[in-house]
Design a protein around this motif. Structure first.
Motif, PDB file in Angstrom:
ATOM      1  N   ARG A 165      10.765   3.401  -8.194  1.00 64.23           N
ATOM      2  CA  ARG A 165      10.271   2.544  -7.071  1.00 64.23           C
ATOM      3  C   ARG A 165       9.086   3.341  -6.410  1.00 64.23           C
ATOM      4  NH1 ARG A 165      13.422   0.924  -1.782  1.00 64.23           N
ATOM      5  NH2 ARG A 165      11.533   1.526  -0.524  1.00 64.23           N
ATOM      6  N   GLY A 166       9.267   4.399  -6.298  1.00 62.00           N
ATOM      7  CA  GLY A 166       8.279   5.434  -5.648  1.00 62.00           C
ATOM      8  C   GLY A 166       6.748   5.310  -6.265  1.00 62.00           C
ATOM      9  N   TYR A 167       7.100   5.450  -7.550  1.00 64.70           N
ATOM     10  CA  TYR A 167       5.906   5.511  -8.445  1.00 64.70           C
ATOM     11  C   TYR A 167       5.001   4.166  -8.353  1.00 64.70           C
ATOM     12  CZ  TYR A 167       6.536  10.097 -10.610  1.00 64.70           C
ATOM     13  OH  TYR A 167       6.765  11.588 -10.834  1.00 64.70           O
ATOM     14  N   ARG A 168       5.759   3.014  -8.377  1.00 61.66           N
ATOM     15  CA  ARG A 168       5.453   1.682  -8.289  1.00 61.66           C
ATOM     16  C   ARG A 168       4.697   1.319  -7.065  1.00 61.66           C
ATOM     17  NH1 ARG A 168      10.123  -0.804  -9.265  1.00 61.66           N
ATOM     18  NH2 ARG A 168      10.529  -1.317  -7.056  1.00 61.66           N
TER      19      ARG A 168
ATOM     20  N   CYS B 291       5.953   4.946   1.547  1.00 63.55           N
ATOM     21  CA  CYS B 291       4.790   4.599   1.036  1.00 63.55           C
ATOM     22  C   CYS B 291       3.964   3.691   2.130  1.00 63.55           C
ATOM     23  CB  CYS B 291       4.760   3.876  -0.255  1.00 63.55           C
ATOM     24  SG  CYS B 291       3.137   4.513  -1.259  1.00 63.55           S
ATOM     25  N   GLY B 292       4.427   3.746   3.378  1.00 61.92           N
ATOM     26  CA  GLY B 292       3.730   2.731   4.512  1.00 61.92           C
ATOM     27  C   GLY B 292       2.476   3.389   4.751  1.00 61.92           C
ATOM     28  N   LEU B 293       1.456   2.674   5.256  1.00 66.56           N
ATOM     29  CA  LEU B 293       0.294   3.107   5.559  1.00 66.56           C
ATOM     30  C   LEU B 293      -0.108   2.600   7.135  1.00 66.56           C
ATOM     31  CD1 LEU B 293      -1.881   1.979   2.657  1.00 66.56           C
ATOM     32  CD2 LEU B 293      -0.832   4.221   2.913  1.00 66.56           C
ATOM     33  N   VAL B 294      -0.684   3.674   7.822  1.00 68.90           N
ATOM     34  CA  VAL B 294      -1.044   3.293   9.352  1.00 68.90           C
ATOM     35  C   VAL B 294      -2.491   4.039   9.486  1.00 68.90           C
ATOM     36  CG1 VAL B 294      -0.257   3.256  11.756  1.00 68.90           C
ATOM     37  CG2 VAL B 294       1.309   3.107  10.030  1.00 68.90           C
ATOM     38  N   GLU B 295      -3.394   3.374  10.033  1.00 68.91           N
ATOM     39  CA  GLU B 295      -4.742   4.068  10.341  1.00 68.91           C
ATOM     40  C   GLU B 295      -5.389   3.734  11.555  1.00 68.91           C
ATOM     41  OE1 GLU B 295      -7.381   3.998   6.556  1.00 68.91           O
ATOM     42  OE2 GLU B 295      -8.853   2.794   8.001  1.00 68.91           O
ATOM     43  N   PHE B 296      -5.843   4.820  12.092  1.00 63.58           N
ATOM     44  CA  PHE B 296      -6.149   5.025  13.416  1.00 63.58           C
ATOM     45  C   PHE B 296      -7.899   5.347  13.430  1.00 63.58           C
ATOM     46  CE2 PHE B 296      -1.943   5.914  13.620  1.00 63.58           C
ATOM     47  CZ  PHE B 296      -1.366   5.213  14.686  1.00 63.58           C
ATOM     48  N   GLU B 297      -8.347   4.838  14.566  1.00 64.69           N
ATOM     49  CA  GLU B 297      -9.623   5.516  14.664  1.00 64.69           C
ATOM     50  C   GLU B 297      -9.936   6.044  16.091  1.00 64.69           C
ATOM     51  OE1 GLU B 297     -13.876   3.361  13.380  1.00 64.69           O
ATOM     52  OE2 GLU B 297     -13.178   2.370  15.111  1.00 64.69           O
ATOM     53  N   PHE B 298     -10.650   7.251  16.155  1.00 69.71           N
ATOM     54  CA  PHE B 298     -10.733   7.995  17.373  1.00 69.71           C
ATOM     55  C   PHE B 298     -12.052   8.070  17.874  1.00 69.71           C
ATOM     56  CE2 PHE B 298      -7.395   9.653  14.617  1.00 69.71           C
ATOM     57  CZ  PHE B 298      -6.379   9.429  15.468  1.00 69.71           C
ATOM     58  N   SER B 299     -12.431   7.994  19.084  1.00 71.03           N
ATOM     59  CA  SER B 299     -13.773   7.921  19.443  1.00 71.03           C
ATOM     60  C   SER B 299     -14.130   9.522  19.951  1.00 71.03           C
ATOM     61  CB  SER B 299     -14.084   7.020  20.776  1.00 71.03           C
ATOM     62  OG  SER B 299     -13.702   5.635  20.495  1.00 71.03           O
ATOM     63  N   CYS B 300     -14.367  10.191  19.091  1.00 67.34           N
ATOM     64  CA  CYS B 300     -14.555  11.623  19.301  1.00 67.34           C
ATOM     65  C   CYS B 300     -15.532  12.299  18.079  1.00 67.34           C
ATOM     66  CB  CYS B 300     -13.475  12.343  19.244  1.00 67.34           C
ATOM     67  SG  CYS B 300     -12.321  12.399  17.707  1.00 67.34           S
TER      68      CYS B 300
ATOM     69  N   ALA C 107       5.693  14.186  -1.529  1.00 73.73           N
ATOM     70  CA  ALA C 107       4.305  13.865  -0.785  1.00 73.73           C
ATOM     71  C   ALA C 107       3.122  14.300  -1.665  1.00 73.73           C
ATOM     72  CB  ALA C 107       4.325  14.688   0.598  1.00 73.73           C
ATOM     73  N   LEU C 108       3.078  15.436  -2.303  1.00 73.52           N
ATOM     74  CA  LEU C 108       1.963  15.757  -2.920  1.00 73.52           C
ATOM     75  C   LEU C 108       1.939  14.720  -4.215  1.00 73.52           C
ATOM     76  CD1 LEU C 108      -0.318  17.695  -3.586  1.00 73.52           C
ATOM     77  CD2 LEU C 108       1.451  19.121  -4.745  1.00 73.52           C
ATOM     78  N   SER C 109       2.927  14.222  -4.953  1.00 75.42           N
ATOM     79  CA  SER C 109       2.944  13.387  -5.896  1.00 75.42           C
ATOM     80  C   SER C 109       2.168  11.970  -5.488  1.00 75.42           C
ATOM     81  CB  SER C 109       4.306  12.851  -6.730  1.00 75.42           C
ATOM     82  OG  SER C 109       4.989  14.228  -7.322  1.00 75.42           O
ATOM     83  N   THR C 110       2.548  11.606  -4.554  1.00 76.67           N
ATOM     84  CA  THR C 110       2.124  10.304  -3.701  1.00 76.67           C
ATOM     85  C   THR C 110       0.528  10.628  -3.615  1.00 76.67           C
ATOM     86  OG1 THR C 110       4.322  10.060  -2.582  1.00 76.67           O
ATOM     87  CG2 THR C 110       2.271   8.717  -1.939  1.00 76.67           C
TER      88      THR C 110
ATOM     89  N   PHE D 108       2.656  -2.113   4.354  1.00 78.80           N
ATOM     90  CA  PHE D 108       3.807  -1.615   4.064  1.00 78.80           C
ATOM     91  C   PHE D 108       4.251  -2.284   2.587  1.00 78.80           C
ATOM     92  CE2 PHE D 108       5.513  -1.263   8.599  1.00 78.80           C
ATOM     93  CZ  PHE D 108       4.535  -0.016   8.791  1.00 78.80           C
ATOM     94  N   PRO D 109       4.937  -1.532   1.799  1.00 79.22           N
ATOM     95  CA  PRO D 109       5.104  -2.143   0.304  1.00 79.22           C
ATOM     96  C   PRO D 109       5.765  -3.339   0.454  1.00 79.22           C
ATOM     97  CG  PRO D 109       5.648   0.119   0.225  1.00 79.22           C
ATOM     98  CD  PRO D 109       5.201  -0.081   1.533  1.00 79.22           C
ATOM     99  N   LYS D 110       6.835  -3.583   1.209  1.00 79.83           N
ATOM    100  CA  LYS D 110       7.375  -4.883   1.315  1.00 79.83           C
ATOM    101  C   LYS D 110       6.468  -6.062   1.659  1.00 79.83           C
ATOM    102  CE  LYS D 110      11.985  -2.894   1.922  1.00 79.83           C
ATOM    103  NZ  LYS D 110      13.195  -2.952   2.661  1.00 79.83           N
TER     104      LYS D 110
END
Length: 163
Positions: free
Chosen positions: A29-32, A132-141, A59-62, A159-161
């Motif tokens: 499931r991790g690879y998928r 495998c969840g992703l969260v993205e941020f933007e910073f004013s700097c 982590a490195l494989s991901t 998230f994958p689900k």
């Protein structure tokens, strides 16, 4: 402006008793999920300039799957301090990044991935960012050592689900 994408490593395999925790590989499931999420990211988002990963195998494989999917010459930096990291430690690692890099994708572990996301965001709180969840941020700097003291905007979470 700086952009930080947090990625919790994909699902790992607990099936081998003799392996140390740091050496646990991904399971099926991790690879998928890693291929699914990296393809989605490539299709829908701006690719990072730098990948920063924990030294743990999962982590490195991901991170490597994301890098290959992006099909772009990317630098992958392995930082052993991200394995079993705290939020404070992760923030200090991010603060030391080269100012010329504007977008970093960081691959790590819970609890620091969820904790860091919750500390950075006033918009959403997560009990647990799934594997495998992703969260993205933007910073004013302009410099990474200023990222935590400037306005922060959560750009998205995926998230994958959700697929």
């Amino acid at each position: 402006m700086k952009k930080l994408t947090l990625v919790r490593h994909a699902k790992s395999d607990w099936g081998t008793d003799f392996l140390k925790d740091i050496d646990r590989p991904l399971n099926e499931r991790g690879y998928r999920d890693a291929y699914l999420m990296s393809e989605w990211y490539k299709k829908n988002k701006t690719l990072p300039q730098l990948i920063l990963s924990s030294s743990a195998t999962r982590a490195l494989s991901t991170a490597l799957i994301f890098s290959r999917t992006f099909d772009k010459e990317l630098s992958i930096t392995i930082n052993s301090k991200l394995y079993e990291s705290t939020v404070a430690n992760a923030k200090s690692i991010i603060a030391e990044l080269d100012a010329t890099v504007t977008h970093v994708m960081l691959f790590g572990h819970n609890p620091f991935i969820t904790g860091l996301s919750n500390e950075l965001s006033s918009e959403l709180y997560f009990d647990n960012i799934p594997t495998c969840g992703l969260v993205e941020f933007e910073f004013s700097c302009n410099k990474w050592n200023e990222f935590n003291s400037n306005p922060i905007k959560q750009l998205f979470h995926q998230f994958p689900k959700q697929f």
